[in-house]
Design an enzyme around this catalytic site. Structure first.
Site, short mmCIF file in Angstrom:
data_model
loop_
_atom_site.label_atom_id
_atom_site.label_comp_id
_atom_site.label_asym_id
_atom_site.label_seq_id
_atom_site.Cartn_x
_atom_site.Cartn_y
_atom_site.Cartn_z
N HIS A 194 0.83 -1.21 0.00
CA HIS A 194 0.00 0.00 0.00
C HIS A 194 0.86 1.26 0.00
O HIS A 194 1.94 1.29 0.60
CB HIS A 194 -0.98 0.01 1.17
N ASP A 232 -0.16 4.39 1.06
CA ASP A 232 -0.41 5.38 2.11
C ASP A 232 0.39 5.06 3.36
O ASP A 232 0.81 3.92 3.59
CB ASP A 232 -1.90 5.46 2.45
N ASP A 282 6.59 1.34 6.36
CA ASP A 282 5.27 0.72 6.30
C ASP A 282 4.40 1.57 5.39
O ASP A 282 3.88 2.59 5.83
CB ASP A 282 4.68 0.62 7.71
N GLU A 286 -4.77 1.73 3.08
CA GLU A 286 -4.71 0.57 3.98
C GLU A 286 -4.71 1.00 5.43
O GLU A 286 -5.34 0.35 6.29
CB GLU A 286 -3.46 -0.26 3.68
#
Length: 407
Positions: free
Chosen positions: A78, A80, A139, A173
């Site tokens: 993802h 974001d 992340d 996400e």
């Protein structure tokens, strides 16, 4: 490979892509398009076709190079980043050959070995950290870099046989909406993996069952000097509700497979009080029991003060993806086999949270989660090992190769 991973990750993290739970659009923030468009260009430069829809779901294909009938495997990450800490003006720092001591960031903030003993695992590694003023965004941008590098590696090494590979980069996400506009038919895979884990060796195929809860209490506000037998204090009803839940079944007192009730927000006055919770449990039976428990407390308050005094709304968010993944044991067995061949010690543990795979698995696309090599996500102490990013790439390559071998 390490330099490519560094170049990719550092170019991705400087792009602010935080999502926004208050937005009703998909993506929830326009700035996610900046990274999506960059990735589209990078994929096209590799000579591959891409397609991106109006909601920001970017998909691409690496064609099969074998005559075997191999399951189509998807790779997902993802774009974001989390909303827990600022993601604006990220300034990544590169530490070559980490010496094993405390890391002092530019802001003066320290990643101390006493507080973060896992640092001992990374002595001698190349680390990428924040400057202490933002999150890093590994992340899930480490996962993006690893997927891109794995695809590039396979293109450069046609002797490595693999089936058709679909890979994709998705929005939102971090606010739980990643799969909401995900077109499983358009992605067209048999199985997929999210590259969204943490420490080297992580393999996750069980997640929480999850629900969001909104509780409202309506009081009767009367002057306190003449309130006897008239006032109903909504705040006291809220306190009663919270104190009726098991005190130790909260995030700060649970681990492993233990579930919890988590009070996220409390607002109110005498006349009206509102509480927001999340419920989490790996066991579907215990998950349902937690919802029943909350309803029972509300009913007891309504019986005493009237039905209008209390209202509860519970919405299921996602379910334990293990129920959809375990019928396909190869999704777990193959990564375990590959990790062992790479001298990576597997860490198989339940996710105390959810990934896009939690929802995708129930949408017909079983999707376990693989490690990226990052630590301390969502804050200024976040960092990632480039050495373990390289291992993550070879783990991805090995998994795709092993599916072809076993076909």
């Amino acid at each position: 490979m390490k330099e490519k991973l560094i170049d990719r990750l550092t170019s991705y993290v400087v792009i602010d892509t935080q999502s926004d739970a208050s937005s009703t659009t998909t993506p929830s923030t326009d700035k996610q398009w900046n990274l999506l468009n960059q990735l589209k260009q990078e994929i096209e430069q590799l000579g591959l076709e891409t397609d991106i829809d109006e909601y920001g779901y970017l998909f691409a294909t690496l064609p099969s190079n074998t005559n075997k009938d191999v399951p189509v495997i998807g790779l997902l990450a993802h774009v974001d980043t989390a909303t827990d800490f600022t993601g604006t003006n990220v300034n990544p720092q590169i530490i070559q050959s980490y010496d094993g001591n405390d890391i002092t960031l530019k802001s003066g903030l320290k990643i101390e070995t006493a507080k973060f003993p896992e640092l001992s695992l990374y002595k001698g590694h190349t680390l990428i950290t924040t400057d202490g003023t933002t999150l890093l965004g590994a992340d899930n941008k480490a996962g993006i870099a690893e997927i891109m590098t794995a695809i590039e590696y396979l293109i450069a090494h046609p002797e490595i046989k693999h089936g058709k590979i679909r890979f994709g980069f998705t929005p939102d996400e971090e606010i739980g909406r990643g799969p909401h506009k995900f077109d499983v038919e358009r992605f067209a895979c048999d199985f997929a993996y999210t590259i969204d884990g943490g420490r080297r060796g992580e393999l996750q195929y069980e997640s929480f069952n999850a629900a969001g809860v909104n509780v409202t209490f309506n009081g009767v506000n009367v002057h306190p000097g003449s309130a006897k037998d008239k006032m109903v204090n909504a705040l006291n009803l809220a306190v009663r509700f919270q104190s009726s839940l098991p005190a130790n079944e909260v995030p700060e007192h649970t681990e492993g497979y233990e579930g919890f009730f988590h009070l996220m927000e409390l607002n109110g006055n005498v006349e009206r009080a509102q509480l927001s919770y999340i419920i989490r449990d790996h066991s579907r039976e215990q998950f349902e029991a937690r919802k029943v428990k909350m309803h029972e407390i509300i009913t007891s308050i309504q019986n005493e003060y009237g039905e209008q005094a209390a209202h509860i709304e519970i919405n299921d968010q996602y379910y334990n993806m293990g129920e959809k993944i375990t019928p396909h044991p190869q999704l777990i067995d193959i990564p375990l086999e590959v990790m062992k061949s790479l001298n990576i010690e597997p860490i198989v543990e339940p996710i105390r949270g959810g990934t896009d795979g939690s929802q995708l698995s129930y949408m017909g696309l079983p999707t376990p989660n693989l490690f990226t090599g990052g630590e301390n996500y969502h804050g200024p102490y976040e960092y990632v090992s480039v050495d373990d990013m390289e291992r993550a790439v070879m783990n991805i390559v090995g998994i795709l190769q092993k599916f072809e071998e076993k076909a």
